[in-house]
Design a protein around this motif. Sequence first.
Motif, mmCIF file in Angstrom:
data_model
loop_
_atom_site.group_PDB
_atom_site.id
_atom_site.type_symbol
_atom_site.label_atom_id
_atom_site.label_comp_id
_atom_site.label_asym_id
_atom_site.label_seq_id
_atom_site.Cartn_x
_atom_site.Cartn_y
_atom_site.Cartn_z
ATOM 1 N N TRP A 179 0.846 -1.196 0.000
ATOM 2 C CA TRP A 179 0.000 0.000 0.000
ATOM 3 C C TRP A 179 0.883 1.249 0.000
ATOM 4 C CZ3 TRP A 179 -3.880 1.146 4.580
ATOM 5 C CH2 TRP A 179 -4.668 2.256 4.254
ATOM 6 N N PHE A 180 1.889 1.266 0.892
ATOM 7 C CA PHE A 180 2.780 2.413 0.959
ATOM 8 C C PHE A 180 3.628 2.519 -0.304
ATOM 9 C CE2 PHE A 180 6.744 4.573 2.287
ATOM 10 C CZ PHE A 180 6.191 5.801 2.595
ATOM 11 N N ALA A 181 4.074 1.390 -0.847
ATOM 12 C CA ALA A 181 4.873 1.415 -2.069
ATOM 13 C C ALA A 181 4.082 2.007 -3.228
ATOM 14 C CB ALA A 181 5.346 0.005 -2.409
ATOM 15 N N ARG A 182 2.807 1.681 -3.318
ATOM 16 C CA ARG A 182 1.980 2.280 -4.366
ATOM 17 C C ARG A 182 1.923 3.796 -4.204
ATOM 18 N NH1 ARG A 182 -1.617 -1.905 -3.034
ATOM 19 N NH2 ARG A 182 -3.178 -0.390 -2.317
ATOM 20 N N LYS A 183 1.878 4.265 -2.960
ATOM 21 C CA LYS A 183 1.876 5.696 -2.695
ATOM 22 C C LYS A 183 3.187 6.331 -3.152
ATOM 23 C CE LYS A 183 0.566 9.609 -0.705
ATOM 24 N NZ LYS A 183 -0.362 10.520 -1.422
ATOM 25 N N LEU A 184 4.313 5.642 -2.923
ATOM 26 C CA LEU A 184 5.609 6.158 -3.376
ATOM 27 C C LEU A 184 5.629 6.317 -4.898
ATOM 28 C CD1 LEU A 184 8.141 4.142 -1.160
ATOM 29 C CD2 LEU A 184 7.433 6.530 -0.864
ATOM 30 N N VAL A 185 5.023 5.388 -5.606
ATOM 31 C CA VAL A 185 4.952 5.488 -7.063
ATOM 32 C C VAL A 185 4.021 6.620 -7.473
ATOM 33 C CG1 VAL A 185 4.248 4.298 -9.177
ATOM 34 C CG2 VAL A 185 5.583 3.076 -7.447
ATOM 35 N N GLU A 186 2.871 6.712 -6.828
ATOM 36 C CA GLU A 186 1.914 7.786 -7.140
ATOM 37 C C GLU A 186 2.533 9.163 -6.944
ATOM 38 O OE1 GLU A 186 -1.416 7.086 -4.628
ATOM 39 O OE2 GLU A 186 -1.969 5.205 -5.617
ATOM 40 N N ASP A 187 3.383 9.295 -5.933
ATOM 41 C CA ASP A 187 4.002 10.585 -5.625
ATOM 42 C C ASP A 187 5.260 10.854 -6.441
ATOM 43 O OD1 ASP A 187 2.002 10.987 -3.794
ATOM 44 O OD2 ASP A 187 3.235 10.522 -2.022
ATOM 45 N N GLY A 188 5.657 9.892 -7.286
ATOM 46 C CA GLY A 188 6.820 10.090 -8.123
ATOM 47 C C GLY A 188 8.149 9.812 -7.446
ATOM 48 N N VAL A 189 8.116 9.281 -6.224
ATOM 49 C CA VAL A 189 9.367 8.923 -5.541
ATOM 50 C C VAL A 189 10.003 7.729 -6.241
ATOM 51 C CG1 VAL A 189 10.370 8.107 -3.367
ATOM 52 C CG2 VAL A 189 8.553 9.838 -3.342
ATOM 53 N N LEU A 190 9.194 6.739 -6.590
ATOM 54 C CA LEU A 190 9.643 5.581 -7.351
ATOM 55 C C LEU A 190 9.006 5.620 -8.729
ATOM 56 C CD1 LEU A 190 9.330 2.689 -4.725
ATOM 57 C CD2 LEU A 190 11.199 4.327 -5.038
ATOM 58 N N GLU A 191 9.707 5.081 -9.694
ATOM 59 C CA GLU A 191 9.197 5.067 -11.056
ATOM 60 C C GLU A 191 8.344 3.830 -11.296
ATOM 61 O OE1 GLU A 191 12.716 5.301 -13.416
ATOM 62 O OE2 GLU A 191 12.984 7.460 -13.082
ATOM 63 N N SER A 192 7.396 3.961 -12.196
ATOM 64 C CA SER A 192 6.557 2.841 -12.605
ATOM 65 C C SER A 192 6.978 2.397 -14.006
ATOM 66 C CB SER A 192 5.081 3.260 -12.602
ATOM 67 O OG SER A 192 4.251 2.157 -12.846
ATOM 68 N N PRO A 193 6.944 1.087 -14.282
ATOM 69 C CA PRO A 193 6.503 -0.003 -13.417
ATOM 70 C C PRO A 193 7.551 -0.353 -12.361
ATOM 71 C CG PRO A 193 7.234 -0.885 -15.511
ATOM 72 C CD PRO A 193 7.284 0.613 -15.644
ATOM 73 N N ALA A 194 7.091 -0.557 -11.143
ATOM 74 C CA ALA A 194 7.982 -0.866 -10.031
ATOM 75 C C ALA A 194 8.253 -2.364 -9.960
ATOM 76 C CB ALA A 194 7.381 -0.367 -8.726
ATOM 77 N N LEU A 195 9.217 -2.714 -9.121
ATOM 78 C CA LEU A 195 9.613 -4.107 -8.894
ATOM 79 C C LEU A 195 9.393 -4.431 -7.431
ATOM 80 C CD1 LEU A 195 11.104 -6.781 -9.647
ATOM 81 C CD2 LEU A 195 13.247 -5.558 -9.170
ATOM 82 N N ALA A 196 8.657 -5.488 -7.151
ATOM 83 C CA ALA A 196 8.358 -5.875 -5.765
ATOM 84 C C ALA A 196 8.852 -7.282 -5.492
ATOM 85 C CB ALA A 196 6.857 -5.794 -5.488
ATOM 86 N N GLN A 197 9.285 -7.493 -4.258
ATOM 87 C CA GLN A 197 9.646 -8.817 -3.753
ATOM 88 C C GLN A 197 8.684 -9.140 -2.620
ATOM 89 O OE1 GLN A 197 11.051 -12.094 -3.978
ATOM 90 N NE2 GLN A 197 12.865 -10.931 -4.614
ATOM 91 N N LEU A 198 7.878 -10.193 -2.785
ATOM 92 C CA LEU A 198 6.910 -10.593 -1.770
ATOM 93 C C LEU A 198 7.603 -11.561 -0.814
ATOM 94 C CD1 LEU A 198 3.761 -11.113 -4.036
ATOM 95 C CD2 LEU A 198 4.690 -8.997 -3.042
ATOM 96 N N CYS A 199 7.779 -11.119 0.419
ATOM 97 C CA CYS A 199 8.548 -11.859 1.421
ATOM 98 C C CYS A 199 7.569 -12.598 2.330
ATOM 99 C CB CYS A 199 9.411 -10.889 2.236
ATOM 100 S SG CYS A 199 10.393 -9.750 1.223
ATOM 101 N N MET A 200 7.437 -13.890 2.146
ATOM 102 C CA MET A 200 6.409 -14.667 2.822
ATOM 103 C C MET A 200 7.007 -15.513 3.949
ATOM 104 S SD MET A 200 3.956 -13.552 0.950
ATOM 105 C CE MET A 200 2.654 -14.506 1.751
ATOM 106 N N GLY A 201 6.259 -15.608 5.038
ATOM 107 C CA GLY A 201 6.643 -16.499 6.125
ATOM 108 C C GLY A 201 7.715 -15.959 7.037
#
Length: 303
Positions: A179-201
């Motif tokens: 959710w916060f990462a999407r906000k960073l992209v919306e605000d132009g802090v990060l560029e889109s398309p972004a890269l995410a690592q889903l850290c499970m467990g």
Amino acid sequence: MPLAMNREVFITCAITGSGSTQDRSPHVPRSPGQIAESAIAAARAGAAVVHCHVRDPETGAPSRDLKYFREVTERIRESDTDVVLNLTAGMGGDLVFGDVENPLPLKENGTDMAGAAERVAHVAECRPEICTLDCGTMNFAEADYVMTNTPGMLVEMGTIMTELGVKPEIEAFDTGHLWFARKLVEDGVLESPALAQLCMGVPWGAPDDLNTFMAMVNNVPDDWHFSAFSLGRNQMPYVAAAVLAGGNVRVGLEDNLMLERGVLATNQQLVERAVEITERLGARVIGPEQVRKKLGLIKRAPA
């Protein structure tokens, strides 16, 4: 929901991590030379990306020392093996509180808080193609330890990474981090398309059951790229889960020390197993040049 399998998969190998695993397996690399050697072997086995922490060569303890990052980077780049370099930027946000009745002062052993520029100083110097951005604060398994990443700190670190031309890999340990990462992209802090690592467990983030995993996947915007992993014995099942969910794969000794019950693994062996699983699913494992094109990365020559 319909199956959205990824047919062109890249594998990341997390080489050594910052956990206290150095005395649990002789295969966990400590010195910059060992880390680079293990990364190169993983790349030759099929990893398009290597994710590197550094350690004190004598004790094996996690380190932020620039000279170790510099040596690892130089050794990998000067080798004859092409691979995308991903350096951690997750250290420097560690708080260890006192006991439950006296949380302050903080314990000196384990507390390591640094400013944004210091936390990414090695990124500015080494200029990897990717570096990590842990997009939230969370409790880990330890009783009084907190991984601290405030919104303000993340905005500043993300801004520095973007200005350096290094692609942040968003480390998401729970849905709120996405959710916060999407906000960073919306605000132009990060560029889109972004890269995410889903850290499970990872205690106490998102558990690695499939319902929670798909909730994480469904919080990744459609135009982003993502990988996923789980810990220990669930590392290899998550190779299949990530591919079937439309993502990419992470394996390595940072997250799992075993090839099978009673058999300690090397990074090379874990990558080989991930390649086999991915290909048996009918997907193709892609190399570093294709990853650079897919993610818009900038390859840098040896210094």
